[in-house]
Design an enzyme around this catalytic site. Structure first.
Site, PDB file in Angstrom:
ATOM      1  N   ARG A 125       0.813  -1.226   0.000  1.00 51.11           N
ATOM      2  CA  ARG A 125       0.000   0.000   0.000  1.00 51.11           C
ATOM      3  C   ARG A 125       0.846   1.276   0.000  1.00 51.11           C
ATOM      4  O   ARG A 125       0.358   2.338   0.340  1.00 51.11           O
ATOM      5  CB  ARG A 125      -0.977   0.006   1.183  1.00 51.11           C
ATOM      6  CG  ARG A 125      -2.007  -1.119   1.119  1.00 51.11           C
ATOM      7  CD  ARG A 125      -3.137  -0.890   2.104  1.00 51.11           C
ATOM      8  NE  ARG A 125      -4.128  -1.926   1.986  1.00 51.11           N
ATOM      9  CZ  ARG A 125      -4.164  -3.021   2.750  1.00 51.11           C
ATOM     10  NH1 ARG A 125      -3.245  -3.208   3.682  1.00 51.11           N
ATOM     11  NH2 ARG A 125      -5.115  -3.922   2.572  1.00 51.11           N
ATOM     12  N   LYS A 147       3.394  10.977 -11.680  1.00 52.90           N
ATOM     13  CA  LYS A 147       2.580  10.083 -12.503  1.00 52.90           C
ATOM     14  C   LYS A 147       3.323   8.768 -12.698  1.00 52.90           C
ATOM     15  O   LYS A 147       4.463   8.750 -13.162  1.00 52.90           O
ATOM     16  CB  LYS A 147       2.292  10.704 -13.862  1.00 52.90           C
ATOM     17  CG  LYS A 147       1.190  11.729 -13.879  1.00 52.90           C
ATOM     18  CD  LYS A 147       0.898  12.127 -15.318  1.00 52.90           C
ATOM     19  CE  LYS A 147      -0.264  13.077 -15.423  1.00 52.90           C
ATOM     20  NZ  LYS A 147      -0.540  13.432 -16.833  1.00 52.90           N
ATOM     21  N   GLU A 189       9.909  17.012 -25.690  1.00 53.27           N
ATOM     22  CA  GLU A 189       9.226  17.433 -24.465  1.00 53.27           C
ATOM     23  C   GLU A 189       9.714  18.804 -24.012  1.00 53.27           C
ATOM     24  O   GLU A 189       8.959  19.585 -23.427  1.00 53.27           O
ATOM     25  CB  GLU A 189       9.434  16.401 -23.354  1.00 53.27           C
ATOM     26  CG  GLU A 189       8.728  15.068 -23.587  1.00 53.27           C
ATOM     27  CD  GLU A 189       7.234  15.110 -23.263  1.00 53.27           C
ATOM     28  OE1 GLU A 189       6.709  16.194 -22.933  1.00 53.27           O
ATOM     29  OE2 GLU A 189       6.584  14.051 -23.338  1.00 53.27           O
ATOM     30  N   LYS A 231       7.399  22.547 -15.178  1.00 56.66           N
ATOM     31  CA  LYS A 231       6.590  21.412 -14.736  1.00 56.66           C
ATOM     32  C   LYS A 231       6.356  21.465 -13.229  1.00 56.66           C
ATOM     33  O   LYS A 231       5.251  21.197 -12.757  1.00 56.66           O
ATOM     34  CB  LYS A 231       7.238  20.088 -15.123  1.00 56.66           C
ATOM     35  CG  LYS A 231       6.353  18.898 -14.730  1.00 56.66           C
ATOM     36  CD  LYS A 231       6.611  17.662 -15.518  1.00 56.66           C
ATOM     37  CE  LYS A 231       5.504  16.635 -15.259  1.00 56.66           C
ATOM     38  NZ  LYS A 231       5.728  15.358 -15.959  1.00 56.66           N
ATOM     39  N   GLU A 241      -4.115  16.787 -11.922  1.00 57.93           N
ATOM     40  CA  GLU A 241      -4.549  17.075 -13.285  1.00 57.93           C
ATOM     41  C   GLU A 241      -6.030  17.421 -13.360  1.00 57.93           C
ATOM     42  O   GLU A 241      -6.750  17.026 -14.275  1.00 57.93           O
ATOM     43  CB  GLU A 241      -4.237  15.872 -14.202  1.00 57.93           C
ATOM     44  CG  GLU A 241      -4.078  16.253 -15.666  1.00 57.93           C
ATOM     45  CD  GLU A 241      -3.563  15.108 -16.507  1.00 57.93           C
ATOM     46  OE1 GLU A 241      -2.349  15.079 -16.752  1.00 57.93           O
ATOM     47  OE2 GLU A 241      -4.363  14.244 -16.901  1.00 57.93           O
ATOM     48  N   ARG A 245      -2.709  21.352 -15.077  1.00 55.42           N
ATOM     49  CA  ARG A 245      -1.720  20.322 -15.391  1.00 55.42           C
ATOM     50  C   ARG A 245      -2.032  19.609 -16.702  1.00 55.42           C
ATOM     51  O   ARG A 245      -1.129  19.077 -17.353  1.00 55.42           O
ATOM     52  CB  ARG A 245      -1.613  19.310 -14.243  1.00 55.42           C
ATOM     53  CG  ARG A 245      -0.529  18.274 -14.492  1.00 55.42           C
ATOM     54  CD  ARG A 245      -0.213  17.419 -13.280  1.00 55.42           C
ATOM     55  NE  ARG A 245       0.839  16.458 -13.602  1.00 55.42           N
ATOM     56  CZ  ARG A 245       1.422  15.666 -12.723  1.00 55.42           C
ATOM     57  NH1 ARG A 245       1.071  15.717 -11.437  1.00 55.42           N
ATOM     58  NH2 ARG A 245       2.357  14.815 -13.097  1.00 55.42           N
ATOM     59  N   ASN A 249      -0.113  17.854 -21.359  1.00 55.63           N
ATOM     60  CA  ASN A 249      -0.427  16.806 -22.334  1.00 55.63           C
ATOM     61  C   ASN A 249      -0.559  17.339 -23.750  1.00 55.63           C
ATOM     62  O   ASN A 249      -1.078  16.641 -24.634  1.00 55.63           O
ATOM     63  CB  ASN A 249      -1.712  16.078 -21.926  1.00 55.63           C
ATOM     64  CG  ASN A 249      -1.502  15.191 -20.726  1.00 55.63           C
ATOM     65  OD1 ASN A 249      -0.599  14.374 -20.700  1.00 55.63           O
ATOM     66  ND2 ASN A 249      -2.330  15.382 -19.706  1.00 55.63           N
ATOM     67  N   HIS A 252      -0.109  14.993 -26.691  1.00 56.01           N
ATOM     68  CA  HIS A 252      -0.164  13.608 -26.230  1.00 56.01           C
ATOM     69  C   HIS A 252      -1.392  12.849 -26.722  1.00 56.01           C
ATOM     70  O   HIS A 252      -1.317  11.646 -26.948  1.00 56.01           O
ATOM     71  CB  HIS A 252      -0.093  13.556 -24.702  1.00 56.01           C
ATOM     72  CG  HIS A 252       1.277  13.805 -24.152  1.00 56.01           C
ATOM     73  ND1 HIS A 252       1.956  14.987 -24.369  1.00 56.01           N
ATOM     74  CD2 HIS A 252       2.098  13.028 -23.409  1.00 56.01           C
ATOM     75  CE1 HIS A 252       3.136  14.922 -23.773  1.00 56.01           C
ATOM     76  NE2 HIS A 252       3.254  13.753 -23.192  1.00 56.01           N
ATOM     77  N   HIS A 256      -0.372   9.716 -28.507  1.00 57.88           N
ATOM     78  CA  HIS A 256      -0.656   8.408 -27.912  1.00 57.88           C
ATOM     79  C   HIS A 256      -1.461   7.523 -28.866  1.00 57.88           C
ATOM     80  O   HIS A 256      -1.284   6.298 -28.891  1.00 57.88           O
ATOM     81  CB  HIS A 256      -1.429   8.576 -26.601  1.00 57.88           C
ATOM     82  CG  HIS A 256      -0.572   8.952 -25.432  1.00 57.88           C
ATOM     83  ND1 HIS A 256      -1.088   9.286 -24.203  1.00 57.88           N
ATOM     84  CD2 HIS A 256       0.777   9.041 -25.305  1.00 57.88           C
ATOM     85  CE1 HIS A 256      -0.106   9.569 -23.365  1.00 57.88           C
ATOM     86  NE2 HIS A 256       1.031   9.431 -24.018  1.00 57.88           N
ATOM     87  N   HIS A 270       8.220   7.672 -27.716  1.00 60.39           N
ATOM     88  CA  HIS A 270       7.221   8.548 -27.107  1.00 60.39           C
ATOM     89  C   HIS A 270       7.473  10.012 -27.455  1.00 60.39           C
ATOM     90  O   HIS A 270       6.548  10.744 -27.830  1.00 60.39           O
ATOM     91  CB  HIS A 270       7.209   8.359 -25.594  1.00 60.39           C
ATOM     92  CG  HIS A 270       6.279   9.294 -24.892  1.00 60.39           C
ATOM     93  ND1 HIS A 270       4.913   9.264 -25.076  1.00 60.39           N
ATOM     94  CD2 HIS A 270       6.517  10.317 -24.027  1.00 60.39           C
ATOM     95  CE1 HIS A 270       4.344  10.216 -24.351  1.00 60.39           C
ATOM     96  NE2 HIS A 270       5.290  10.871 -23.702  1.00 60.39           N
TER      97      HIS A 270
END
Length: 373
Positions: A125, A147, A189, A231, A241, A245, A249, A252, A256, A270
């Site tokens: 956990r 993330k 990026e 960032k 997000e 935030r 993306n 993306h 993606h 990527h």
């Protein structure tokens, strides 16, 4: 002796941490990590390539600080972000009898960081972890912000958790071993930050991008630091997000979808997908009358000048089916109520979140871009 570094804070209250940027951080890792350990033991999760190139230097740095380290390797490449590798890694960590007071070190690019970070999030956990990113892309993006995720056949990063690291060590010297293609992917990026929220930085990259790509120390250090600053500021404002935030993306959702079509592998890295996706996001914005065609063309020129793709025809497997691409985009984490959410732009440096985007308009745009109807 710890080399002089730049420290950039990520302000998240009790979970705040620093991103250290500079040379020599891998060799000095033990001195930086020791304060976070309750006992002088840790586990390193590294991809096979990074373990071979830099593993002994990291272990020596830890040993110098009196820290024992077990090394767990994962196969290099995006395919390691899978349920199978997550299960294997979790079992390896359990076999070491780590407890919740221990710390895992994620050592590698975005794949190692995402997989090890997600394993840390769910191990008993939750266990602390430290990021030591070894690719330019990971240093400026995936290692910062918490993330963590794995991929599925339905899309990228769809299974994961927000789990902030305790520390990020971005050693600029390690970038000297990267293939130039990986440097270009990381640069995608970097220039994305200028596109989404800092026009002056975008202009600086237009003038100095070649120096960054050539790994000139001063230019590289500035580009990494400015990217991390942006960032860190956005993450501190919007960790989960819920608002601003999402701007990170940019590129993306389009990117993606293309990654999913080609199978998340070497055919399209990527960063390359993000570069192409940013160019598409600006062209789509221009097509919708949101930004000028001149800005869209300027983004495309700056991206192409870095040796990055800007058109789908440059990707192996083209042409792609427009319906398939839209289907992948509908699986994006930003989608709400079955509607597409895109990050679009009013100008370079002025990105915004466009909810309930018209899927038919997106499909028509993709066809105009060369996708099959």
């Amino acid at each position: 002796m710890i080399a002089p570094v730049r420290a950039i804070p990520v302000g998240l209250g009790e979970r705040a941490y620093q991103v250290l940027i500079g040379p020599g951080l891998i060799g000095a890792a033990g001195e930086h990590i020791r304060p976070f350990l309750k006992r002088a033991r840790t586990a390193i999760v590294a991809d096979e390539t990074v373990a071979r190139l830099h593993g002994e230097r990291l272990r020596a740095g830890l040993t110098a600080a009196g820290i024992a380290a077990d090394l767990i390797t994962i196969p290099s490449g995006e395919a390691s972000k899978s349920f199978e590798q997550l299960a294997r890694l979790s079992d390896d960590l359990l076999a070491l009898s780590l407890d919740r007071g221990d710390v895992i070190i994620a050592f590698g690019g975005g794949v190692a960081g995402d997989l090890a970070g997600f394993a840390a999030a769910i191990y008993k956990r939750g266990i602390d972890f430290v990021q030591i990113p070894t690719t330019l892309l990971a240093q400026v993006d995936s290692s910062v912000g918490g993330k963590t995720a794995i991929d599925t056949p339905r899309g990228k990063n769809l299974i994961g958790a927000f789990h902030q690291p305790r520390l990020v060590l971005a050693d600029l010297e390690v970038l000297s071993t990267l293939p130039q293609r990986e440097i270009r992917a990381g640069y995608a990026e970097i220039i994305k930050y200028g596109m989404l929220g800092d026009f002056a930085f975008f202009e600086w990259l237009e003038a100095n991008g070649a120096a960054v790509l050539a790994r000139e120390p001063a230019a590289l250090a500035y580009a990494v630091a400015r990217s991390v600053e942006m960032k860190a500021e956005i993450v501190a404002e919007d960790e989960k997000e819920a608002g601003r935030r999402a701007l990170l993306n940019l590129g993306h959702t389009f990117g993606h979808a293309l990654e999913a079509e080609v199978g998340f592998g070497e055919a399209l890295l990527h960063g390359e997908a993000v570069a192409l996706g940013c160019a598409q996001a600006f062209r789509f914005s221009a097509a919708q009358g949101l930004c000028s065609a001149q800005d869209a063309a300027r983004v495309e020129r700056a991206t192409a000048a870095a040796g990055l793709p800007t058109r789908m025809s440059e990707i192996p497997g083209a042409p792609f089916a427009a319906d398939r691409l839209v289907e992948h985009m509908a699986q994006d984490k930003k989608a709400e109520g079955g509607s597409l959410t895109l990050i679009l732009a009013r100008a370079i440096g002025q990105a915004f979140t466009a909810k309930r985007a018209d899927a038919a308009a997106v499909r028509a745009f993709l066809v105009a871009e060369g996708a099959s109807p």
